[in-house]
Design an enzyme around this catalytic site. Structure first.
Site, PDB file in Angstrom:
ATOM      1  CG  HIS A  18      14.750  -1.928  58.186  1.00  0.00           C
ATOM      2  ND1 HIS A  18      14.735  -3.064  59.210  1.00  0.00           N
ATOM      3  CD2 HIS A  18      15.120  -0.140  58.742  1.00  0.00           C
ATOM      4  CE1 HIS A  18      15.709  -1.942  59.745  1.00  0.00           C
ATOM      5  NE2 HIS A  18      15.896  -0.527  59.982  1.00  0.00           N
ATOM      6  CG  ASP A  67      14.609  -6.173  57.323  1.00  0.00           C
ATOM      7  OD1 ASP A  67      15.441  -4.571  57.490  1.00  0.00           O
ATOM      8  OD2 ASP A  67      13.450  -5.716  57.293  1.00  0.00           O
TER       9      ASP A  67
HETATM   10  C1  XLS Z   1      19.262   1.752  64.588  1.00  0.00           C
HETATM   11  C2  XLS Z   1      17.913   1.623  64.937  1.00  0.00           C
HETATM   12  C3  XLS Z   1      17.378   0.928  63.554  1.00  0.00           C
HETATM   13  C4  XLS Z   1      15.795   1.174  63.997  1.00  0.00           C
HETATM   14  C5  XLS Z   1      15.060   1.170  62.472  1.00  0.00           C
HETATM   15  O1  XLS Z   1      20.305   1.743  65.304  1.00  0.00           O
HETATM   16  O2  XLS Z   1      17.571   0.704  66.109  1.00  0.00           O
HETATM   17  O3  XLS Z   1      17.858  -0.991  63.667  1.00  0.00           O
HETATM   18  O4  XLS Z   1      15.228   0.203  65.246  1.00  0.00           O
HETATM   19  O5  XLS Z   1      15.764   1.235  61.777  1.00  0.00           O
END
Ligand code: XLS
Ligand code: NI
Ligand code: NI
Length: 439
Positions: free
Chosen positions: A100, A103
């Site tokens: 993301h 992150d």
């Molecule tokens: C959250 C999601 C997230 C997505 C990406 O529950 O799994 O991690 O994979 O935003």
């Protein structure tokens, strides 16, 4: 400087190895069903859990001190994290990673400043990608953590928040293009609601469709050709997430004329939160030609939230890989470990051990699924079960030649249909036999 000095490149040692830092089943170049394992599985590491996860929970602080996160300047820490991440990917032997925006790089005081930092850190990631050959499976936007998104991003009642989210996505699409991202993920974040007493659900869902259309248009404009993916999840953080499950997302996309631009990224623990099996949500997406990628993890069936455990359920992996093999693979998608260590797993090498376990689980699942396909199990049984539609009255039903009068005449003439066993127990017992047959 090495962040994992005690770990060498992870090698395949075979099913009898007792070395925790070796693969037991995943042998990247071994050919299974006509392709090397690495091409079937396309493993990816999730940046957020693996490098930014601390083990904190609502009852306590982080338990996992990470040497790459020690610098007090968050930009320096972000750079060090990139170095640690690429060392990890290389030693583990995965070909892909996912992140993301928030992150990989910290948020500053203004969007302009934040974007400048993001460019700087992603420049470093690009350099590391070129050095190592590791590729970006997908990137995505975090439009849910910051307090401004408390009431949602594109489904926020405040248009200024919609605009903010769109600006963030615009930037991430540009970054995806710059880093050669093969897919781009939209996970609903806080796109959902808690009470209809304050929510115009119809309007919110239309706004979500507007945002997705804008993203499609902008990607086209800048020449970013990644596969767009939506990741369903039924609840958490909101009570009613709009992207509930594969079926809901597919009909949402179809009813807004967006289905040709998107596929699905199906996450195991999200399917089970929706009270489905993993296999069910994969199959639903796949039968519509819309299974694009997988977030490989595992939930705890005794807990009602997204526990994001590393997958170790071999039967579940085998049934998942059966769906994947049937649709001839996932590319350009892959298997991303959207999974985190348990809070109690505080050793640095636990990160390797967990990924190795997940990779071995899917490698073994792949081998089982390949053997099943070779034996036409359970496909031959299924084909036989529907054989009455191959000719006669069944073929007429499927082709549209039959009508109610014809079917009534058929029933009057043929009488009571003969009872036929579904043989579930036999099939389940046979499935278990594949566990040892792959050796
Ligand atoms: C959250 C999601 C997230 C997505 C990406 O529950 O799994 O991690 O994979 O935003
Ligand atoms: Ni999840
Ligand atoms: Ni996910």
């Amino acid at each position: 400087m090495q962040y994992f000095p005690n770990v060498e490149k992870i090698r395949y040692e075979g099913p009898d190895s007792q070395n925790p830092l070796a693969f037991k089943w995943y042998n990247s170049d071994e050919v299974v069903a006509g392709k090397p394992m690495r091409e079937h599985l396309r493993f990816s590491v999730a940046y957020w859990h693996t490098f930014r996860g601390t083990g904190s929970d609502p009852f306590g602080a982080g338990t996992m001190p990470h040497p790459w996160a020690e610098a007090t300047d968050p930009v320096v820490a972000a750079e060090q994290t990139v170095h640690a991440a690429f060392e990890f990917f290389t030693k583990l032997g995965v070909d892909f990673y996912c992140f993301h925006d928030r992150d990989i790089a910290p948020e500053a005081d203004s969007l302009r400043e934040t974007n400048a930092i993001l460019d700087r850190i992603c420049g470093l990631a690009k350099q590391k990608q070129e050095e190592t050959g590791i590729k970006l499976l997908w990137n995505t936007t975090n439009a849910f953590s910051h307090p401004r998104f408390a009431n949602g991003a594109s489904t926020n009642p405040d248009a200024a928040v919609f605009a903010y989210a769109a600006s963030q996505i615009k930037k991430q699409l540009e970054i995806g293009k710059e880093l050669g991202g093969q897919n781009y993920v939209f996970w609903g974040g806080r796109e959902g609601y808690s009470t209809l007493l304050n929510t115009d659900m119809k309007r919110e869902q239309e706004h979500l469709a507007c945002l997705l259309q804008m993203a499609v248009d902008y990607a086209k404009k800048i020449g970013f050709s990644a596969q767009f993916l939506i990741e369903p999840k039924p609840k958490e953080p909101t009570k009613h997430q709009y992207d509930f499950d594969s079926g809901t997302v597919i009909s949402f996309l179809k009813s807004h004329g967006l289905d040709q631009h998107f596929k699905l990224n199906v996450e195991c623990n999200h399917a089970t939160l929706a009270q489905h099996t993993f296999e069910h949500d994969l199959q639903t997406a796949s039968m519509h030609g819309m299974l694009g990628s997988i977030d490989a993890n595992q939930g705890d069936l005794l807990l009602g939230w997204d526990t994001d455990e590393f997958p170790h359920n071999i039967l579940e992996a085998a049934l998942a890989m059966r769906v994947v093999l049937k649709q001839n693979g996932l590319a350009p998608g892959g298997l991303n470990f959207d999974a985190k260590l348990r809070r109690e797993s505080v050793d640095l090498d636990d990160l390797f051990i967990a990924h190795i376990a997940g990779m071995d689980t899917f490698a073994l699942g792949l081998k089982m699924a390949a053997k099943m396909a070779e034996d036409r199990f359970p496909d031959a049984f299924i084909a036989e079960r529907y054989a009455s539609y191959e000719s006669g009255i069944g073929a007429e039903i499927e082709s549209g030649e039959a009508d109610f009068e014809k079917l009534e005449a058929y029933t009057l003439e043929n009488g009571e249909p003969k009872a036929r066993s579904g043989k579930q127990e036999l099939l389940e017992a046979r499935l278990n036999q594949y566990l040892w047959q792959v050796r």
